[in-house]
Design an enzyme around this catalytic site. Structure first.
Site: not given
Length: 199
Positions: A79, A181, A183
């Site tokens: 990011c 992202h 994750e």
């Protein structure tokens, strides 16, 4: 061992949770010696570019990262951490980045679209790269950002369309950056982190 760089401006624990889920050995650290001993580095980031770069420089961790990358250590920026890999950003004025990938970061000026670009976007493949192994066009990734990188196509592996081309996964040598992202991007995002772990 993957070291997640703690410089006071990162989404540290969601990244760590994803690495733990993949059973990839990791540590969150601001200790230069731990970063030097690690096999790979992740540079997370949330917030504004100038603040994040200021914090990174104040800790001296910018120099540690540059030295380790120079030695060939893999680095993944996530990011804002991805945006910091570029030469400069125009968020709240002009601020120099790490200069690891040629390009600059600009506001996403899309009058007909909602900014920030937030949510799931379908991606396209521009160039093969180790982190994009087994990722295909049409896979969905989760984005949250108001600024995007502008760079040459040779450095772009994955991108999405949102008022124009938005680089999603960029790379140059042993340096990688994810605007999305991983994750928070379900099984596709975890696959990308797993690919990084297997470098």
């Amino acid at each position: 061992m993957i070291a997640v760089v703690d410089y006071g401006a990162g989404n540290l624990f969601s990244v760590r949770n994803a690495l733990n889920a993949l059973e990839l050995e990791n540590v969150i650290t601001s200790d230069p010696e731990v970063l030097r001993r690690a096999d790979k580095l992740i540079l997370p980031g949330v917030g504004a570019f100038p603040d994040a770069m200021k914090k990174l420089r104040e800790t001296g961790l910018d120099q540690v990262i540059l030295e380790e990358v120079e030695k060939g250590k893999p680095l993944l920026g996530i990011c804002l951490g991805m945006q910091m890999l570029f030469d400069k950003s125009f968020e709240f004025g002009e601020t120099s980045g790490l200069g690891l990938i040629p390009g600059e970061v600009v506001y996403m000026d899309c009058p007909d679209l909602k900014i920030p670009h937030m949510g799931w976007s379908s991606i396209e493949v521009e160039n093969a790269c180790p982190l994009a192994k087994d990722i295909k066009a049409g896979d969905m990734l989760y984005f949250v950002h108001s600024f995007k990188a502008v760079t040459e196509k040779e450095y772009i592996s994955l991108y999405c369309e949102y008022g124009g081309l938005v680089p999603g996964l960029v790379f140059r040598g042993n340096v990688f950056g994810a605007q999305f992202h991983p994750e928070k991007s379900g099984s596709v995002g975890l696959k990308i982190l797993k690919n990084f772990g297997e470098l």
